[in-house]
Write a protein that holds these residues in place. Structure first.
Motif, mmCIF file in Angstrom:
data_model
loop_
_atom_site.group_PDB
_atom_site.id
_atom_site.type_symbol
_atom_site.label_atom_id
_atom_site.label_comp_id
_atom_site.label_asym_id
_atom_site.label_seq_id
_atom_site.Cartn_x
_atom_site.Cartn_y
_atom_site.Cartn_z
ATOM 1 N N ALA A 22 0.833 -1.209 0.000
ATOM 2 C CA ALA A 22 0.000 0.000 0.000
ATOM 3 C C ALA A 22 0.865 1.255 0.000
ATOM 4 C CB ALA A 22 -0.932 0.002 1.204
ATOM 5 N N GLY A 23 1.954 1.225 0.782
ATOM 6 C CA GLY A 23 2.854 2.368 0.811
ATOM 7 C C GLY A 23 3.500 2.623 -0.535
ATOM 8 N N ALA A 24 3.872 1.533 -1.229
ATOM 9 C CA ALA A 24 4.460 1.675 -2.559
ATOM 10 C C ALA A 24 3.439 2.237 -3.542
ATOM 11 C CB ALA A 24 4.997 0.334 -3.033
ATOM 12 N N GLU A 25 2.227 1.710 -3.502
ATOM 13 C CA GLU A 25 1.192 2.150 -4.448
ATOM 14 C C GLU A 25 0.786 3.598 -4.202
ATOM 15 O OE1 GLU A 25 -1.782 -0.795 -3.834
ATOM 16 O OE2 GLU A 25 -0.820 -2.283 -5.159
ATOM 17 N N ASN A 26 0.797 4.015 -2.941
ATOM 18 C CA ASN A 26 0.376 5.373 -2.592
ATOM 19 C C ASN A 26 1.527 6.370 -2.564
ATOM 20 O OD1 ASN A 26 -2.329 4.592 -2.247
ATOM 21 N ND2 ASN A 26 -1.923 3.904 -0.160
ATOM 22 N N GLY A 27 2.749 5.906 -2.842
ATOM 23 C CA GLY A 27 3.904 6.804 -2.812
ATOM 24 C C GLY A 27 4.195 7.320 -1.419
ATOM 25 N N ALA A 28 4.013 6.445 -0.419
ATOM 26 C CA ALA A 28 4.137 6.874 0.971
ATOM 27 C C ALA A 28 5.042 5.930 1.762
ATOM 28 C CB ALA A 28 2.762 6.953 1.622
ATOM 29 N N LEU A 29 6.190 5.610 1.197
ATOM 30 C CA LEU A 29 7.119 4.701 1.855
ATOM 31 C C LEU A 29 8.047 5.425 2.821
ATOM 32 C CD1 LEU A 29 8.089 2.585 -1.265
ATOM 33 C CD2 LEU A 29 6.748 1.780 0.692
ATOM 34 N N SER A 30 8.488 4.685 3.827
ATOM 35 C CA SER A 30 9.561 5.146 4.700
ATOM 36 C C SER A 30 10.866 4.601 4.135
ATOM 37 C CB SER A 30 9.341 4.630 6.128
ATOM 38 O OG SER A 30 10.455 4.949 6.946
ATOM 39 N N VAL A 31 11.799 5.476 3.823
ATOM 40 C CA VAL A 31 13.052 5.080 3.180
ATOM 41 C C VAL A 31 14.204 5.424 4.111
ATOM 42 C CG1 VAL A 31 14.441 5.215 1.082
ATOM 43 C CG2 VAL A 31 11.975 5.673 0.969
ATOM 44 N N MET A 32 14.949 4.398 4.509
ATOM 45 C CA MET A 32 16.047 4.551 5.481
ATOM 46 C C MET A 32 17.370 4.314 4.772
ATOM 47 S SD MET A 32 14.347 1.355 7.462
ATOM 48 C CE MET A 32 12.733 1.803 6.812
ATOM 49 N N CYS A 33 18.236 5.320 4.776
ATOM 50 C CA CYS A 33 19.383 5.313 3.876
ATOM 51 C C CYS A 33 20.719 5.329 4.599
ATOM 52 C CB CYS A 33 19.331 6.524 2.955
ATOM 53 S SG CYS A 33 17.852 6.596 1.915
ATOM 54 N N GLY A 34 21.686 4.691 3.942
ATOM 55 C CA GLY A 34 23.076 4.753 4.354
ATOM 56 C C GLY A 34 23.937 5.025 3.139
ATOM 57 N N GLY A 35 25.063 5.695 3.349
ATOM 58 C CA GLY A 35 25.942 6.001 2.223
ATOM 59 C C GLY A 35 26.571 7.366 2.386
ATOM 60 N N ASP A 36 27.353 7.748 1.399
ATOM 61 C CA ASP A 36 28.009 9.046 1.438
ATOM 62 C C ASP A 36 26.971 10.163 1.370
ATOM 63 O OD1 ASP A 36 30.219 7.448 1.376
ATOM 64 O OD2 ASP A 36 30.908 8.080 -0.607
ATOM 65 N N ALA A 37 27.206 11.231 2.136
ATOM 66 C CA ALA A 37 26.219 12.305 2.235
ATOM 67 C C ALA A 37 25.921 12.936 0.885
ATOM 68 C CB ALA A 37 26.711 13.368 3.220
#
Length: 290
Positions: free
Chosen positions: A127-142
């Motif tokens: 549902a989050g993917a379909e509604n464009g409402a995902l929580s995205v948790m990121c790691g990597g270079d700033a």
């Protein structure tokens, strides 16, 4: 607007790529089952390519959303992998839930090849993917995160950098650890209500407004009471994720007794034939096995 390749058009990736196209990005897709990629282009435009390498050629950003460590390696590495087609300065954003080990491996390979790599696992379900409402948790270079975040925003409710490479995957492990205990607790509460002769819907109406309330309760209690699990995030995938959590917990010295227990409960659900059922099927284990 950016030139974007999206690799992996499953229940999450298909709508996520659609949001990128709707936002005006130039999207090229790849999927292991070519028919799904063709269906996506008929619906959203853009282009489909027969290999990850060809999809990634010329892209500013390459998004991956596949199944597991081996799947991710297969679409990134080798003569037909995305890395072989990416231009210097491009950034790969991985939305798959994988181990910190493979993330470190691919981050190092990407840096050596001259492009960026952001681990960006997601939460929010289909549902989050379909509604464009995902929580995205990121790691990597700033700098890589700062460049990728406006593109990710097409399907994100919140997108945050938690630290260096691997921090996104570690945060996703926290997410799955928390969910495991919540779903088991909700399953036991609903099972108890049924055994006590209470109206489960009325019980939830009251307790969801207090300290017991959660996303799982609001979004899953009706289907759990209806014995309906043909939707959502599959038990097989949850066991994959919890296995990553438990292995990593052993490596870093974190004690995860509830997670280990619920993982075994999900194993019981698999034995009931529920590997593709939604994770809320933990209640099925209580009703079937007691």
């Amino acid at each position: 607007m950016a030139k974007v390749a999206f690799i992996g058009l499953g229940v999450m990736g298909y709508p996520m790529a659609g949001h990128l196209a709707a936002a005006g990005h130039d999207v090229t897709v790849y999927n292991r089952t070519a028919a799904k990629a063709e269906a996506w282009t008929k619906e959203h435009g853009g282009a489909a390519r027969p290999t990850p390498r060809e999809a990634a050629e010329g892209a500013d950003f390459v998004m991956t959303c596949v199944g597991n460590d081996d799947d991710l390696r297969s679409v990134c590495l080798g003569a037909d992998g995305a890395f072989a087609g990416m231009k210097p300065g491009a950034i790969l954003v991985d939305h798959t839930t994988v181990s910190a080990r493979v993330t470190a491996e691919l981050y190092a390979a990407a840096r050596e090849a001259g492009f960026g790599y952001v681990d960006a696992p997601i939460s929010g379900g289909q549902a989050g993917a379909e509604n464009g409402a995902l929580s995205v948790m990121c790691g990597g270079d700033a700098a890589d995160f700062d460049a990728a975040a406006p593109v990710i925003d097409a399907y994100a409710k919140i997108c945050r950098r938690l630290g260096d490479s691997g921090a996104g995957q570690m945060t996703k492990m926290c997410n799955q650890i928390a969910i495991a205990g919540l779903v088991q607790g909700l399953s036991e509460a609903l099972h108890f209500a049924q055994k006590a002769g209470l109206d489960g819907e009325k019980v939830v109406e009251v307790i969801s407004q207090g300290a017991a309330g959660s996303w799982q309760m609001q979004n899953r209690y009706k289907t759990m009471l209806a014995d309906d699990f043909d939707h959502g995030f599959a038990v097989d995938w949850m066991r994959k994720d919890l296995g990553i959590c438990l292995d990593t917990g052993d490596e870093i010295g974190a004690s995860l007794p509830v997670t280990a227990l619920v993982d075994q409960f999900y194993k019981d659900v698999q034995k009931l034939g529920g590997g593709r059922w939604d994770t809320s099927a933990l209640i099925k284990r209580l009703t079937e096995l007691g």
